[in-house]
Design a protein around this motif. Structure first.
Motif, short mmCIF file in Angstrom:
data_model
loop_
_atom_site.label_atom_id
_atom_site.label_comp_id
_atom_site.label_asym_id
_atom_site.label_seq_id
_atom_site.Cartn_x
_atom_site.Cartn_y
_atom_site.Cartn_z
N ASN A 1 24.99 17.02 1.81
CA ASN A 1 26.08 16.30 1.15
C ASN A 1 26.43 15.00 1.89
N GLY A 2 25.39 14.30 2.33
CA GLY A 2 25.57 13.01 2.97
C GLY A 2 25.89 13.05 4.45
N THR B 1 22.28 23.56 -6.28
CA THR B 1 21.63 22.89 -5.16
C THR B 1 20.57 21.90 -5.65
N HIS C 1 17.11 16.08 2.36
CA HIS C 1 18.48 15.86 1.89
C HIS C 1 18.83 16.98 0.92
N GLU D 1 21.87 18.62 -1.46
CA GLU D 1 23.19 18.46 -2.09
C GLU D 1 23.63 19.84 -2.57
N LEU E 1 26.73 21.65 -4.70
CA LEU E 1 27.86 21.38 -5.58
C LEU E 1 28.51 22.68 -5.99
#
Length: 65
Positions: free
Chosen positions: A6-7, A33, A55, A57, A59
């Motif tokens: 998530n960054g 994901t 990377h 992510e 959610l």
């Protein structure tokens, strides 16, 4: 291994997406994901390998309106 979640840069000890989610605190959570911008269904997380620099992510559903 260093990845981005998530960054944010994170360090994990596994090379499998499902185990990474558990390690990061989302083990039992219902989440969506993506790995390097590609959606990964929950059924495929156990067999999705991770590499340094990936990377992820994660959610979660939000309530409200």
């Amino acid at each position: 291994m260093k990845i981005e979640v998530n960054g944010e840069p994170r360090e994990i000890n596994t090379t499998v997406l499902s185990r990474a989610l558990t390690e990061l605190g989302w083990g039992d959570a219902r989440v969506a994901t993506a790995l390097n911008g590609v959606f990964v269904p929950a059924a495929l997380r156990d067999e999705t390998p991770l590499s340094a620099g990936d990377h992820i992510e994660v959610l979660t559903a939000m309530q409200g309106g």
